[in-house]
Design an enzyme around this catalytic site. Sequence first.
Site, PDB file in Angstrom:
ATOM      1  N   GLY A 136       0.844  -1.190   0.000  1.00 46.43           N
ATOM      2  CA  GLY A 136       0.000   0.000   0.000  1.00 46.43           C
ATOM      3  C   GLY A 136       0.875   1.234   0.000  1.00 46.43           C
TER       4      GLY A 136
ATOM      5  N   GLU B 169      -4.622   7.972  -1.958  1.00 44.51           N
ATOM      6  CA  GLU B 169      -3.592   8.808  -2.609  1.00 44.51           C
ATOM      7  C   GLU B 169      -2.501   9.232  -1.623  1.00 44.51           C
ATOM      8  OE1 GLU B 169      -4.422  11.421  -5.783  1.00 44.51           O
ATOM      9  OE2 GLU B 169      -6.361  10.507  -6.198  1.00 44.51           O
ATOM     10  N   GLY B 170      -2.172   8.297  -0.726  1.00 44.74           N
ATOM     11  CA  GLY B 170      -1.136   8.548   0.273  1.00 44.74           C
ATOM     12  C   GLY B 170      -1.774   8.982   1.572  1.00 44.74           C
TER      13      GLY B 170
ATOM     14  N   ARG C 202      -3.106  15.128  -6.154  1.00 42.85           N
ATOM     15  CA  ARG C 202      -3.341  15.409  -4.724  1.00 42.85           C
ATOM     16  C   ARG C 202      -4.052  16.748  -4.504  1.00 42.85           C
ATOM     17  NH1 ARG C 202       2.185  12.366  -2.750  1.00 42.85           N
ATOM     18  NH2 ARG C 202       1.176  10.343  -2.491  1.00 42.85           N
TER      19      ARG C 202
ATOM     20  N   ILE D 246      -9.338  -0.713  -5.813  1.00 42.43           N
ATOM     21  CA  ILE D 246      -9.280   0.057  -7.050  1.00 42.43           C
ATOM     22  C   ILE D 246     -10.610   0.777  -7.306  1.00 42.43           C
ATOM     23  CG2 ILE D 246      -8.807  -0.039  -9.539  1.00 42.43           C
ATOM     24  CD1 ILE D 246      -6.421  -0.670  -7.543  1.00 42.43           C
TER      25      ILE D 246
HETATM   26  C1  LIG Z   1     -11.883   3.635  -0.791  1.00 45.80           C
HETATM   27  C2  LIG Z   1     -10.496   3.461  -1.294  1.00 45.80           C
HETATM   28  C3  LIG Z   1     -10.198   3.794  -2.613  1.00 45.80           C
HETATM   29  C4  LIG Z   1      -8.897   3.597  -3.100  1.00 45.80           C
HETATM   30  N1  LIG Z   1      -8.642   3.825  -4.439  1.00 45.80           N
HETATM   31  C5  LIG Z   1      -7.444   3.418  -4.948  1.00 45.80           C
HETATM   32  C6  LIG Z   1      -7.220   3.420  -6.369  1.00 45.80           C
HETATM   33  O1  LIG Z   1      -8.091   3.820  -7.158  1.00 45.80           O
HETATM   34  N2  LIG Z   1      -6.042   2.959  -6.830  1.00 45.80           N
HETATM   35  C7  LIG Z   1      -5.058   2.495  -5.990  1.00 45.80           C
HETATM   36  O2  LIG Z   1      -4.012   2.088  -6.488  1.00 45.80           O
HETATM   37  N3  LIG Z   1      -5.234   2.493  -4.645  1.00 45.80           N
HETATM   38  C8  LIG Z   1      -6.399   2.930  -4.107  1.00 45.80           C
HETATM   39  N4  LIG Z   1      -6.608   2.889  -2.744  1.00 45.80           N
HETATM   40  C9  LIG Z   1      -5.538   2.411  -1.881  1.00 45.80           C
HETATM   41  C10 LIG Z   1      -4.952   3.491  -0.972  1.00 45.80           C
HETATM   42  O3  LIG Z   1      -4.168   4.384  -1.726  1.00 45.80           O
HETATM   43  C11 LIG Z   1      -4.150   2.756   0.126  1.00 45.80           C
HETATM   44  O4  LIG Z   1      -5.114   2.161   0.989  1.00 45.80           O
HETATM   45  C12 LIG Z   1      -3.234   3.671   0.883  1.00 45.80           C
HETATM   46  O5  LIG Z   1      -2.162   4.068   0.059  1.00 45.80           O
HETATM   47  C13 LIG Z   1      -2.656   3.034   2.145  1.00 45.80           C
HETATM   48  O6  LIG Z   1      -2.165   1.751   1.902  1.00 45.80           O
HETATM   49  P1  LIG Z   1      -2.625   0.539   2.855  1.00 45.80           P
HETATM   50  O7  LIG Z   1      -4.107   0.564   2.908  1.00 45.80           O
HETATM   51  O8  LIG Z   1      -1.969  -0.699   2.393  1.00 45.80           O
HETATM   52  O9  LIG Z   1      -2.092   0.940   4.281  1.00 45.80           O
HETATM   53  P2  LIG Z   1      -0.565   0.656   4.907  1.00 45.80           P
HETATM   54  O10 LIG Z   1       0.394   1.094   3.896  1.00 45.80           O
HETATM   55  O11 LIG Z   1      -0.577  -0.763   5.332  1.00 45.80           O
HETATM   56  O12 LIG Z   1      -0.594   1.623   6.104  1.00 45.80           O
HETATM   57  C14 LIG Z   1      -1.163   1.286   7.372  1.00 45.80           C
HETATM   58  C15 LIG Z   1      -0.823   2.426   8.335  1.00 45.80           C
HETATM   59  O13 LIG Z   1       0.597   2.539   8.489  1.00 45.80           O
HETATM   60  C16 LIG Z   1       1.016   3.863   8.176  1.00 45.80           C
HETATM   61  N5  LIG Z   1       2.342   3.797   7.558  1.00 45.80           N
HETATM   62  C17 LIG Z   1       2.761   2.988   6.555  1.00 45.80           C
HETATM   63  N6  LIG Z   1       4.048   3.224   6.259  1.00 45.80           N
HETATM   64  C18 LIG Z   1       4.443   4.220   7.076  1.00 45.80           C
HETATM   65  C19 LIG Z   1       5.680   4.932   7.246  1.00 45.80           C
HETATM   66  N7  LIG Z   1       6.760   4.686   6.494  1.00 45.80           N
HETATM   67  N8  LIG Z   1       5.717   5.904   8.201  1.00 45.80           N
HETATM   68  C20 LIG Z   1       4.633   6.192   8.948  1.00 45.80           C
HETATM   69  N9  LIG Z   1       3.456   5.557   8.840  1.00 45.80           N
HETATM   70  C21 LIG Z   1       3.362   4.591   7.911  1.00 45.80           C
HETATM   71  C22 LIG Z   1      -0.051   4.396   7.243  1.00 45.80           C
HETATM   72  O14 LIG Z   1      -0.077   5.814   7.222  1.00 45.80           O
HETATM   73  C23 LIG Z   1      -1.302   3.787   7.840  1.00 45.80           C
HETATM   74  O15 LIG Z   1      -1.725   4.566   8.922  1.00 45.80           O
HETATM   75  C24 LIG Z   1      -7.881   3.120  -2.230  1.00 45.80           C
HETATM   76  C25 LIG Z   1      -8.194   2.817  -0.898  1.00 45.80           C
HETATM   77  C26 LIG Z   1      -9.471   2.956  -0.442  1.00 45.80           C
HETATM   78  C27 LIG Z   1      -9.779   2.563   0.998  1.00 45.80           C
END
Ligand SMILES: Cc1cc2nc3c(=O)[nH]c(=O)nc-3n(C[C@H](O)[C@H](O)[C@H](O)COP(=O)(O)OP(=O)(O)OC[C@H]3O[C@@H](n4cnc5c(N)ncnc54)[C@H](O)[C@@H]3O)c2cc1C
Length: 409
Positions: free
Chosen positions: A131, A363-364, A243, A157
């Site tokens: 993610g 988006e991050g 963003r 997605i």
């Molecule tokens: C409704 C919805 C629509 C979306 N649409 C799209 C889309 O169209 N296309 C797409 O590609 N993705 C999409 N996403 C994915 C979204 O971009 C990711 O969910 C997001 O980037 C976070 O990734 P993750 O869920 O795996 O969380 P993780 O990366 O597992 O993060 C979990 C927690 O750890 C924190 N964390 C992780 N790494 C660090 C670090 N280095 N330092 C500090 N904190 C950290 C995060 O901030 C978060 O609080 C969507 C998600 C949702 C829920």
Amino acid sequence: MVDFTLTDEQKDLRELAHSFADKEMRKVAWEYDVDGTWPQDVIDKAFEVGLMNTHIPEAYGGPGLDYLSGCIIEEEIGWGCSGIGTSLMANGLASAPVTLGGSEETKKKYLGMLTESAKLASFGLTEPDAGSDVSGMKTRAVKQGDKYILNGSKCFITNGTYADWFTVFAKTDPDSGHRGISAFVVDANAAGVTVDKKEDKMGQRASNTATISFNDVEVPAENLLAEENKGFKLAMMTLDRTRPGVAAMATGIARAAFEFSVEYSKERVQFGVPIAMHQAIQFMIADMSTKVDASRLLTWNSAVLLDQGKRASLISSEAKRFAADSAMEVTTDAVQVYGGYGFIKEYPVEKLMRDAKIMQLYEGTSQIQRLVIAKEVLLPRAVDDLPGADEMAAKASEQSQSDQAAATV
Ligand SMILES: Cc1cc2nc3c(=O)[nH]c(=O)nc-3n(C[C@H](O)[C@H](O)[C@H](O)COP(=O)(O)OP(=O)(O)OC[C@H]3O[C@@H](n4cnc5c(N)ncnc54)[C@H](O)[C@@H]3O)c2cc1C
């Protein structure tokens, strides 16, 4: 100097978007939220009036609007319903890598598809185990003659179930972390593409969020965007540009919550006076107003920098982080202003609070925005101007981002 004086065209666009949000989105927003109804009717109407695909250049059938105009529209759409809004605006995220890195033929074909009729495209970066850290992605693209064979799975997605094509990021050099990622356009009806799962979400329930799998999907080599192994750079350039739009949508959600709160605080009487007479409520309203205005200023600042051709990583992340966190705070306070009624679905603000949460995630996440901001502050890059699509491939070879902040979205 940044000049925020809106042109007559921008004022007209704001009026158009506001009227659309009021008449076409708000009337169904709370109803569609209940069951997660897919808003195809609203999408069709938005396409007809020209509120979709606003950044696609005129050469490919779009209006080629500037970033500030896009943000003005997105705030109104977010004010109307950010769930429906996310589905309306996702084409912008999917098409940006094509605009930046696609060949002329690819742009004509795939951007043209979106501007000819109300079709949808999705951006496929996130995976179950990758993610924030996209360098951990497992989706593979292996070149075989004049095509790539794609295998893997993308989750969360937006519009995945309804998209006609996807921008898919996959490893072409699995041993090189984020430097081994490439981007492709993949037709949704290609053999081996399946939609596995539609998510049941806390908020933005009218938007579609799906898991897409790719099993031995043949992707023509000409569908590679930019060059092999430049996909990460392309994704980062895309997010710098999208963003501000998310920040604008968050501003719209916060503004809606603020307006509902002002109205309610003047009507609700406790201790013999409207609750707006109590200083504790006034201070919440004051903070809401400040956060909405500050969110808009940061958002517009980031958009104007992009319109000036400047690199906007720092300010785009600042805008997205601040507007998203502010939307969460403002909507939470709106529920507080409504008291117990704020917690009840019959009243408008609990939906806004649920919708606002995703602003801090997609988006991050807000944490990742802080990583980007800290990196930009502590290790500023020398290059100030935004590379254009043609320059991108050349500049991409000078990998200038540090691994930690760079390997995250
Ligand atoms: C409704 C919805 C629509 C979306 N649409 C799209 C889309 O169209 N296309 C797409 O590609 N993705 C999409 N996403 C994915 C979204 O971009 C990711 O969910 C997001 O980037 C976070 O990734 P993750 O869920 O795996 O969380 P993780 O990366 O597992 O993060 C979990 C927690 O750890 C924190 N964390 C992780 N790494 C660090 C670090 N280095 N330092 C500090 N904190 C950290 C995060 O901030 C978060 O609080 C969507 C998600 C949702 C829920």
